[in-house]
Write an enzyme that holds these catalytic residues in place. Structure first.
Site, PDB file in Angstrom:
ATOM      1  N   ASP A 149       0.802  -1.226   0.000  1.00  0.00           N
ATOM      2  CA  ASP A 149       0.000   0.000   0.000  1.00  0.00           C
ATOM      3  C   ASP A 149       0.832   1.272   0.000  1.00  0.00           C
ATOM      4  OD1 ASP A 149      -2.473  -1.224  -0.052  1.00  0.00           O
ATOM      5  OD2 ASP A 149      -2.656  -1.303   2.122  1.00  0.00           O
ATOM      6  N   TYR A 402     -12.750  -1.523  -3.923  1.00  0.00           N
ATOM      7  CA  TYR A 402     -13.276  -0.307  -3.312  1.00  0.00           C
ATOM      8  C   TYR A 402     -14.406   0.260  -4.171  1.00  0.00           C
ATOM      9  CZ  TYR A 402      -9.450   0.306   0.109  1.00  0.00           C
ATOM     10  OH  TYR A 402      -8.586   0.174   1.160  1.00  0.00           O
TER      11      TYR A 402
END
EC number: 3.2.1.18
Length: 470
Positions: A149, A402
């Site tokens: 990330d 997402y």
């Protein structure tokens, strides 16, 4: 006639022809100038007349063609004016496709960035897709390990909505591994979070220039929305989190004007967890539906007033919308408390429609696959389970990820209300597939006055790529 006389005669005739030709050209030029100088009112020539009025709503373009006038109304926006964004959200019956970038399919042979966390935000004149790159391209050796990330190579970049995140059309926005962006009517504001986990910094950019910073206050991965922030009458609002992902953290609302922070407030939410809020303007306030990464499978709701007063709780609906989650039948819902006792989660969204709610969720209860959006009657204010509409966007045979919200401003849509829109990220590669990389593409949908049929607008890339076979 002797030879000398013949030569003189031929030369005289040639010279005369040259002079005559020159005179014809001169006459032609004079006639052309005289005709055009009369203003073209006889309708012989095509002509475009642009009349710019002292308004912020339109330019009138009149095209005269073969004696026929065609009037077009062209969108116009005075760049010195803030957007209002105090209108209500439009009531919609379904969601129609707005754009699809197909970035991973194109990236198998094109110069496309490895990305995650794409989102859409709109100005008065355009919508743009923002995304966090990994500083590498698909099908390239530097894509190895991009499941991570946070790295110093991640940047926020943007393209016009619908374009793939390619190197030729992308615009740099900020150095960031977490971000948000929005337009106030004058300029774009972006917030990019970067730096070490314990001392991360959020840099605010306005019009492409750094204007302010937010330093980590809890020393535990300062992070923000990964979707559009919200601007109302020149002030822009966003939500940040600092602290653990699996227990109590700290939450703040920020307010900026022209990229300078003019207000902030801490959100008191003991026992609740807020991350990655999906926010939109509605009736002059900012409404956010967020992610509880601690315990709840229902989503936190945060409603922010212009003076930074707020109301915080949970989406009341008696259906869970986080992933992982339990069975719908076993879920009771709550307006105030986390329900479901499931850790982890995924960024998601919802839209208030009066007392109803449109809520998006993965179709799978356990993994990030499939995507559907449900309208639940009275789901904003009560623990209702009554589904009045459901629409499938990605089928459960394909990966999602997402999702988040944004609106079309009235200045762009021409409506008298804010059009609700959402995007769905479709993650490919690690950890679910046998590749060396992780990236995503997206599908974008906007609200319409009609029901829209179920379909699957999935990513569609065929994996593995060449780089994965080396």
């Amino acid at each position: 006639m002797n030879p000398n006389q013949k030569i003189i005669t031929i030369g005289s005739i040639s010279l005369g022809l040259v002079v005559f030709n020159v005179l014809l050209h001169v006459v032609s030029i004079i006639v052309t100038v005289l005709i055009l100088g009369r203003g073209g009112n006889n309708g012989i020539c095509n002509e475009t007349v642009v009349r710019e009025y002292n308004e912020t709503v339109r330019i009138e373009k009149v095209t005269q063609w073969h004696n026929t006038s065609v009037v077009e109304y062209m969108p116009y926006w005075n760049e010195g004016t803030y957007m209002n964004n105090t209108e209500a959200i439009c009531d919609v019956k379904g969601f129609a496709p707005f754009s699809k970038d197909n970035g991973i399919r194109i990236g198998s042979r094109g110069h496309v960035f490895v990305i995650r966390e794409p989102f859409v935000s709109c100005s008065p004149t355009e919508c743009r897709t923002f995304f966090l790159t990994q500083g590498s391209l698909l099908n390239d050796k530097h894509s190895n390990g991009t499941v991570k990330d946070r790295s110093p190579f991640r940047t926020l970049m943007s393209v016009e909505v619908g374009q793939s995140p390619n190197v030729y059309q992308a615009r740099f926005e900020a150095v960031a591994w977490s971000a948000t962006a929005c337009h106030d009517g004058k300029k774009w504001m972006t917030v990019g979070v970067t730096g070490p986990d314990s001392k991360a910094v959020a840099v605010v950019h306005y019009g492409g220039v750094p204007t302010d910073v937010v330093n980590s206050w809890a020393g535990d991965i300062l992070r923000t929305q990964e979707s559009s922030c919200t601007c109302i009458q020149g002030d822009c609002y966003w939500v940040m989190t600092d602290g653990p992902a699996n227990r109590q953290a700290q939450y703040r609302i920020y307010k900026a004007n022209q990229g300078k922070i003019v207000g902030q407030t801490d959100v008191s939410f003991n026992g609740g967890h807020i991350e990655e809020c999906s926010c939109y303007p509605n009736d002059g306030k900012v409404e956010c539906v967020c992610r509880d990464n601690w315990t709840g499978t229902n989503r936190p709701v945060l409603v922010i007033s212009p003076d930074l007063a707020y109301r915080v709780g949970y989406l009341c609906a008696g259906l869970p919308s986080d992933t992982p989650r339990g069975e719908d039948a076993q879920f009771t819902g709550s307006c105030t408390s986390p329900m479901g006792n499931q850790g982890y989660g995924v960024k998601g969204f919802g839209f208030r429609q009066g007392t109803d709610v449109w809520m998006g969720r993965t179709i799978s209860r356990t993994s990030r696959s499939g995507f559907e959006i449900l309208r639940v009657r009275n789901g904003w204010t009560q623990t209702s389970k009554e589904q009045v509409r459901k629409q499938v966007v990605v089928d459960n045979l394909n990966w999602s990820g997402y999702s988040g919200s944004f609106t079309l401003p009235v200045e762009l849509s021409g409506k008298y209300c804010l059009v609700p829109c959402f995007w769905v990220e479709m993650i490919r590669g690690k950890p679910e597939e046998k590749t060396i990389w992780t990236s995503s593409s997206s599908i974008v949908m906007c609200g319409v006055d009609y029901e829209v049929a179920d379909w699957s607008w999935h990513d569609g890339a065929i994996l593995p790529f060449d780089i994965d076979k080396m």
